[in-house]
Scaffold this motif. Structure first.
Motif, PDB file in Angstrom:
ATOM      1  N   UNK A 120      20.649  13.154  17.139  1.00  0.00           N
ATOM      2  CA  UNK A 120      21.551  12.873  18.226  1.00  0.00           C
ATOM      3  C   UNK A 120      21.449  14.290  18.849  1.00  0.00           C
ATOM      4  N   UNK A 121      20.915  14.287  19.938  1.00  0.00           N
ATOM      5  CA  UNK A 121      20.554  15.454  20.785  1.00  0.00           C
ATOM      6  C   UNK A 121      21.252  15.290  22.202  1.00  0.00           C
ATOM      7  N   UNK A 122      21.644  16.345  22.839  1.00  0.00           N
ATOM      8  CA  UNK A 122      22.386  16.442  23.935  1.00  0.00           C
ATOM      9  C   UNK A 122      21.136  17.361  24.997  1.00  0.00           C
ATOM     10  N   UNK A 123      21.298  17.236  26.252  1.00  0.00           N
ATOM     11  CA  UNK A 123      20.616  18.378  27.279  1.00  0.00           C
ATOM     12  C   UNK A 123      21.197  19.415  27.322  1.00  0.00           C
ATOM     13  N   UNK A 124      22.468  19.711  26.915  1.00  0.00           N
ATOM     14  CA  UNK A 124      23.169  20.931  27.037  1.00  0.00           C
ATOM     15  C   UNK A 124      23.962  21.200  25.795  1.00  0.00           C
TER      16      UNK A 124
END
Length: 114
Positions: free
Chosen positions: A86-90
């Motif tokens: 699970x990745x976020x751009x920030x």
């Protein structure tokens, strides 16, 4: 690389292909391969990922893998035996005292404002 040659075996009137290793010895059965794999698995020290996968299978819930966590992503083991990123751009977290902590977006005053 071991080459394989094929042979035919007659079993009750049926023609069945049988595989042999290049040296003429028959290949191990699926059961023999599984037994060796199980033995090697028991001898090998388990990694954090291995432990998380086992726990996820047992509990039926995703289990976070701390060593694969970053400022913007979290990897978990799933009950199905997969790894889920699970990745976020920030950036979502920061490491403090060796532990991940969520970012605190509240502003702290440095004194009185006039």
């Amino acid at each position: 690389m071991v080459g394989l040659t094929g042979a035919l075996a007659l079993a009750g009137g049926l023609t069945v292909p049988v595989a042999f290793a290049a040296d003429g010895q028959p290949l191990p059965s699926a059961g023999e391969i599984a037994a060796v794999a199980k033995q090697r698995e028991q001898q090998r020290p388990q990694s954090e990922t291995d432990r998380a996968l086992a726990q996820a299978r047992t509990t039926g819930k995703n289990v976070p893998i701390e060593s694969l966590t970053t400022e913007s992503g979290e990897t978990s083991a799933t009950p199905e035996g997969h790894l889920l990123l699970t990745a976020a751009p920030e950036q979502k977290r920061v490491k403090r005292d060796g532990k991940w902590a969520a970012l605190d977006a509240t502003l702290a005053g440095a004194g009185s404002v006039r």
